[in-house]
Motif scaffolding. Structure first.
Motif, PDB file in Angstrom:
ATOM      1  N   LEU A 146       0.783  -1.095   0.058  1.00 34.11           N
ATOM      2  CA  LEU A 146       0.003   0.164   0.006  1.00 34.11           C
ATOM      3  C   LEU A 146       0.911   1.201   0.030  1.00 34.11           C
ATOM      4  O   LEU A 146       0.618   2.394  -0.742  1.00 34.11           O
ATOM      5  N   ALA A 147       1.839   1.253   0.742  1.00 35.63           N
ATOM      6  CA  ALA A 147       2.721   2.359   1.013  1.00 35.63           C
ATOM      7  C   ALA A 147       3.660   2.577  -0.310  1.00 35.63           C
ATOM      8  O   ALA A 147       3.590   3.761  -0.784  1.00 35.63           O
ATOM      9  N   THR A 148       3.864   1.664  -1.059  1.00 31.98           N
ATOM     10  CA  THR A 148       4.617   1.613  -2.506  1.00 31.98           C
ATOM     11  C   THR A 148       3.784   2.092  -3.451  1.00 31.98           C
ATOM     12  O   THR A 148       3.930   3.094  -4.381  1.00 31.98           O
ATOM     13  N   ALA A 149       2.526   1.763  -3.323  1.00 31.49           N
ATOM     14  CA  ALA A 149       1.603   2.301  -4.287  1.00 31.49           C
ATOM     15  C   ALA A 149       1.331   3.986  -4.156  1.00 31.49           C
ATOM     16  O   ALA A 149       1.166   4.858  -4.972  1.00 31.49           O
ATOM     17  N   GLU A 150       1.226   4.274  -2.925  1.00 29.94           N
ATOM     18  CA  GLU A 150       1.237   5.708  -2.590  1.00 29.94           C
ATOM     19  C   GLU A 150       2.497   6.473  -3.205  1.00 29.94           C
ATOM     20  O   GLU A 150       2.108   7.413  -3.510  1.00 29.94           O
ATOM     21  N   LEU A 151       3.488   5.750  -2.817  1.00 34.04           N
ATOM     22  CA  LEU A 151       4.738   6.542  -3.294  1.00 34.04           C
ATOM     23  C   LEU A 151       4.833   6.545  -4.587  1.00 34.04           C
ATOM     24  O   LEU A 151       5.151   7.752  -5.278  1.00 34.04           O
ATOM     25  N   ASN A 152       4.535   5.342  -5.433  1.00 37.78           N
ATOM     26  CA  ASN A 152       4.623   5.516  -6.949  1.00 37.78           C
ATOM     27  C   ASN A 152       3.620   6.756  -7.435  1.00 37.78           C
ATOM     28  O   ASN A 152       3.859   7.267  -8.514  1.00 37.78           O
ATOM     29  N   ALA A 153       2.264   6.943  -6.698  1.00 36.82           N
ATOM     30  CA  ALA A 153       1.529   8.154  -7.154  1.00 36.82           C
ATOM     31  C   ALA A 153       1.989   9.300  -7.031  1.00 36.82           C
ATOM     32  O   ALA A 153       1.870  10.151  -7.976  1.00 36.82           O
ATOM     33  N   ALA A 154       2.806   9.563  -5.960  1.00 33.79           N
ATOM     34  CA  ALA A 154       3.587  10.773  -5.963  1.00 33.79           C
ATOM     35  C   ALA A 154       4.739  10.899  -7.073  1.00 33.79           C
ATOM     36  O   ALA A 154       4.907  12.003  -7.700  1.00 33.79           O
ATOM     37  N   VAL A 155       5.722   9.763  -7.228  1.00 38.50           N
ATOM     38  CA  VAL A 155       6.677   9.584  -8.148  1.00 38.50           C
ATOM     39  C   VAL A 155       6.026  10.284  -9.664  1.00 38.50           C
ATOM     40  O   VAL A 155       6.503  11.224 -10.480  1.00 38.50           O
ATOM     41  N   GLU A 156       4.678   9.438 -10.078  1.00 33.30           N
ATOM     42  CA  GLU A 156       4.320   9.701 -11.326  1.00 33.30           C
ATOM     43  C   GLU A 156       3.849  11.260 -11.461  1.00 33.30           C
ATOM     44  O   GLU A 156       4.129  11.713 -12.521  1.00 33.30           O
ATOM     45  N   ALA A 157       3.547  11.979 -10.578  1.00 32.82           N
ATOM     46  CA  ALA A 157       2.953  13.127 -10.492  1.00 32.82           C
ATOM     47  C   ALA A 157       4.289  13.953 -10.601  1.00 32.82           C
ATOM     48  O   ALA A 157       4.496  15.179 -11.432  1.00 32.82           O
ATOM     49  N   LEU A 158       5.401  13.794  -9.934  1.00 32.70           N
ATOM     50  CA  LEU A 158       6.583  14.600  -9.998  1.00 32.70           C
ATOM     51  C   LEU A 158       7.148  14.558 -11.642  1.00 32.70           C
ATOM     52  O   LEU A 158       7.517  15.404 -12.006  1.00 32.70           O
ATOM     53  N   VAL A 159       7.145  13.271 -12.012  1.00 34.37           N
ATOM     54  CA  VAL A 159       7.826  13.075 -13.348  1.00 34.37           C
ATOM     55  C   VAL A 159       6.945  13.901 -14.326  1.00 34.37           C
ATOM     56  O   VAL A 159       7.161  14.162 -15.307  1.00 34.37           O
ATOM     57  N   ALA A 160       5.499  13.653 -14.350  1.00 35.19           N
ATOM     58  CA  ALA A 160       4.574  14.408 -15.253  1.00 35.19           C
ATOM     59  C   ALA A 160       4.866  15.916 -14.939  1.00 35.19           C
ATOM     60  O   ALA A 160       4.774  16.645 -16.106  1.00 35.19           O
ATOM     61  N   ALA A 161       5.417  16.377 -13.704  1.00 35.63           N
ATOM     62  CA  ALA A 161       5.837  17.921 -13.639  1.00 35.63           C
ATOM     63  C   ALA A 161       6.921  18.134 -14.144  1.00 35.63           C
ATOM     64  O   ALA A 161       7.570  19.311 -13.823  1.00 35.63           O
TER      65      ALA A 161
END
Ligand SMILES: [Zn+2]
Length: 277
Positions: free
Chosen positions: A48-63
């Motif tokens: 669960l924590a890794t999926a939350e982290l990945n959502a943050a990373v995805e948003a960073l990469v998109a930005a």
């Protein structure tokens, strides 16, 4: 002319440092069952924590933030390595490397984020509230102010000029972060009801809240840079333990002052060498 001034103000953030924790993850509410070493559902919490982290990373990469380093901040490792987002690298393993090794690595990054944070010890509604070690530490105070892990990271990063721009986790942790850093963006993925009980959003909703929050944070920081957290020194750290034997161990150092049976005090001009004593 106006355009030139505006352009100068925009901060181009290309790199970010993320710390993860486990106790502020949506769906995680129990130390014994979900977060301590050997806990029956520890791997589920890590996923669960890794999926939350990945959502943050995805948003960073998109930005456009393409250099992201993650530090697994949970004591017995809180991430599921197999599912880690391909855009990041991970610092893990315990004990941490010495400051002389770790600090120059961290200092290359432009902005700090925390995913999965819980409130400091003593916050009544803060689900899974604790500071550093839930079995040993009653509280930590710096220059007379009781602080949690959020202020510890903020001050550690602040000493290197790195601003703390985003935090996700339990609602009381978000409040704690905004009290410390009014310009920070936050995403609450669960609302604590008590230390062992919370209302969590769904995993999918948690990831959406985090991704949206990270996008807002980067945007805001690029427009109006968040200031690094710096408190005036010199610094005094007081650590109060639940038990005298832990205080005995902490006091077994030439620069430690024993305040009382359960409390030890340290002083330094350098916040970085003090904040994780
Ligand atoms: Zn923690």
């Amino acid at each position: 002319m106006i355009l030139c001034k505006r352009l100068r103000m925009i901060k181009i953030v290309k790199s970010a440092f993320i710390v993860t924790d486990l106790e502020g993850t949506a769906g995680v509410t129990s130390f014994d069952a979900q977060t301590r070493p050997g806990a029956r559902y520890l791997d589920r919490s890590r996923r669960l924590a890794t999926a939350e982290l990945n959502a943050a990373v995805e948003a960073l990469v998109a930005a456009g933030v393409d250099d992201v380093l993650v530090l697994d901040g949970h004591g017995c490792e809180g991430l599921w390595y197999e599912d880690l987002h391909p855009a990041v690298k991970l610092i893990h393993g315990r004990p941490h490397a010495p400051h002389s090794v770790l600090d120059p690595i961290v200092d290359r990054y432009e902005a700090g984020l925390i995913i999965g944070q819980h409130a400091m010890a003593g916050i009544r509604s803060g689900n899974m509230n604790h500071t550093q070690n839930s079995l040993l530490i009653d509280h930590i105070a710096i220059n007379g102010t009781v602080v949690g892990e959020i202020a510890q990271w903020a001050l550690y990063w602040g000493a290197a000029g790195m601003p703390f721009i985003f935090l996700s986790g339990e609602a009381d942790a978000c409040t704690e972060a905004r009290t410390l850093i009014p310009e920070i963006e936050t995403a609450a993925v669960k609302q604590g009801l008590s230390r062992n009980s919370a209302i969590s959003v769904s995993p999918i909703e948690a990831r959406r809240l985090i991704a949206d929050g990270v996008a807002r944070a980067v945007d805001r920081h690029r427009g109006t840079p968040v200031r690094p957290t710096v408190w005036p020194g010199p610094y005094v750290l007081e650590k109060r333990f639940f038990y005298t034997d832990a205080a005995d161990a902490a006091a077994d150092s030439p620069d430690a002052e024993r305040v009382d049976g359960q409390t030890v005090r340290f002083r330094s001009e350098d916040i970085r060498s003090l904040v994780y004593r």
